[in-house]
Design an enzyme around this catalytic site. Structure first.
Site, PDB file in Angstrom:
ATOM      1  N   ASP A  99      30.920  73.974  81.171  1.00 19.35           N
ATOM      2  CA  ASP A  99      31.575  74.439  82.402  1.00 19.35           C
ATOM      3  C   ASP A  99      31.139  75.896  82.638  1.00 19.35           C
ATOM      4  OD1 ASP A  99      33.031  76.035  80.653  1.00 19.35           O
ATOM      5  OD2 ASP A  99      34.996  75.398  81.390  1.00 19.35           O
ATOM      6  N   HIS A 100      31.811  76.575  83.573  1.00 19.39           N
ATOM      7  CA  HIS A 100      31.430  77.955  83.882  1.00 19.39           C
ATOM      8  C   HIS A 100      31.558  78.880  82.658  1.00 19.39           C
ATOM      9  CE1 HIS A 100      35.772  77.593  84.557  1.00 19.39           C
ATOM     10  NE2 HIS A 100      35.855  78.866  84.211  1.00 19.39           N
TER      11      HIS A 100
ATOM     12  N   CYS B 221      32.476  75.384  76.401  1.00 22.42           N
ATOM     13  CA  CYS B 221      33.356  75.945  77.430  1.00 22.42           C
ATOM     14  C   CYS B 221      33.730  77.356  76.968  1.00 22.42           C
ATOM     15  CB  CYS B 221      34.552  75.040  77.731  1.00 22.42           C
ATOM     16  SG  CYS B 221      35.775  74.830  76.438  1.00 22.42           S
TER      17      CYS B 221
ATOM     18  N   GLY C 250      35.960  76.383  73.732  1.00 22.30           N
ATOM     19  CA  GLY C 250      35.585  75.128  73.063  1.00 22.30           C
ATOM     20  C   GLY C 250      36.773  74.189  72.890  1.00 22.30           C
ATOM     21  N   VAL C 251      37.971  74.695  73.115  1.00 26.39           N
ATOM     22  CA  VAL C 251      39.177  73.894  72.864  1.00 26.39           C
ATOM     23  C   VAL C 251      39.339  72.790  73.913  1.00 26.39           C
ATOM     24  CG1 VAL C 251      41.697  73.924  72.717  1.00 26.39           C
ATOM     25  CG2 VAL C 251      40.378  75.777  71.692  1.00 26.39           C
ATOM     26  N   GLY C 252      39.314  73.181  75.175  1.00 28.51           N
ATOM     27  CA  GLY C 252      39.493  72.177  76.225  1.00 28.51           C
ATOM     28  C   GLY C 252      38.431  71.100  76.147  1.00 28.51           C
TER      29      GLY C 252
ATOM     30  N   HIS D 219      30.840  64.337  56.676  1.00 26.48           N
ATOM     31  CA  HIS D 219      32.072  63.651  56.258  1.00 26.48           C
ATOM     32  C   HIS D 219      32.725  62.851  57.393  1.00 26.48           C
ATOM     33  CE1 HIS D 219      33.064  66.452  52.587  1.00 26.48           C
ATOM     34  NE2 HIS D 219      31.776  66.128  52.652  1.00 26.48           N
TER      35      HIS D 219
ATOM     36  N   ARG E 154      33.021  82.228  74.659  1.00 26.80           N
ATOM     37  CA  ARG E 154      33.749  83.502  74.657  1.00 26.80           C
ATOM     38  C   ARG E 154      34.205  83.858  73.254  1.00 26.80           C
ATOM     39  NH1 ARG E 154      37.412  81.596  79.767  1.00 26.80           N
ATOM     40  NH2 ARG E 154      35.759  81.652  81.319  1.00 26.80           N
TER      41      ARG E 154
ATOM     42  N   ARG F 207      34.403  57.071  50.478  1.00 27.35           N
ATOM     43  CA  ARG F 207      35.661  57.715  50.887  1.00 27.35           C
ATOM     44  C   ARG F 207      35.598  58.150  52.349  1.00 27.35           C
ATOM     45  NH1 ARG F 207      35.066  63.750  49.113  1.00 27.35           N
ATOM     46  NH2 ARG F 207      32.824  63.784  48.867  1.00 27.35           N
TER      47      ARG F 207
ATOM     48  N   ARG G 142      37.862  56.676  55.489  1.00 22.16           N
ATOM     49  CA  ARG G 142      38.618  57.550  56.401  1.00 22.16           C
ATOM     50  C   ARG G 142      38.207  57.316  57.852  1.00 22.16           C
ATOM     51  NH1 ARG G 142      37.569  62.111  51.853  1.00 22.16           N
ATOM     52  NH2 ARG G 142      39.164  61.336  50.439  1.00 22.16           N
TER      53      ARG G 142
END
Ligand code: RB5
Length: 160
Positions: free
Chosen positions: A10-11, A68, A71-73, A101, A112, A136, A140
């Site tokens: 995104d921007h 972004c 990076g969270v959104g 993993h 940012r 393993r 998972r």
């Protein structure tokens, strides 16, 4: 054979996306730019997360990178797409261990949060890693897949 890598932003991540494309294009990767095609100051990260997530989930690229502001959104949105395992990584250890993993197929970055040179190192760690296939981790991943399957079917057992 060269790896096909999808990339989107995104921007908040557009400038970093352009820098990473220029850098990756000099290496042995096929780059698929999933937008934004130009800097759009009020565009929305879910649009690009949906685009790159569907592209990777459909097998059109081996993996993806979405950028972004934080990076969270991008990671929240990309992980809504069945088959996507997106990890927000700002260090090289998480970037390669996530693939080894957890079989991550999308790397999320916050432009940012980290600078371009560290982002390049994180991207390199992500792209050079491969899933270990250890029992393993397979176990998972099957449990992660079961959560996704349950959600797709409508939620599974009621919460006690
Ligand atoms: C956009 O300003 C910003 O909110 C977005 O790029 C991202 O950081 C969301 O998590």
């Amino acid at each position: 054979m060269s790896l096909t890598v999808a990339i989107a932003a995104d921007h908040g991540g557009y400038a970093m996306k352009e820098e990473l494309i220029a850098w990756l294009s000099k290496q042995d990767y096929i780059i698929s730019d999933r937008g934004a095609e130009k800097y759009i100051p009020d565009d929305d990260y879910p649009d690009y997360a949906r685009e790159i997530g569907r592209f990777v989930a459909a097998g059109r690229a081996e993996c993806g990178i979405i950028i972004c502001g934080s990076g969270v959104g991008a990671s929240v949105a990309a992980n809504k797409i069945p088959g996507i395992r997106a990890g927000l990584c700002h260090d090289t250890y998480s970037a390669h261990q996530g693939v080894e993993h957890d079989d991550t197929n999308i790397l999320c970055l916050g432009a940012r949060v980290i600078g371009l040179e560290l982002a390049k190192e994180v991207v390199a760690a992500f792209l050079m890693a491969s899933f270990s296939g250890e029992d393993r981790h397979c176990r998972r991943l099957k449990k992660v897949q079961a959560i996704e399957d349950e959600s797709l079917k409508g939620g599974g057992q009621p919460i006690q």
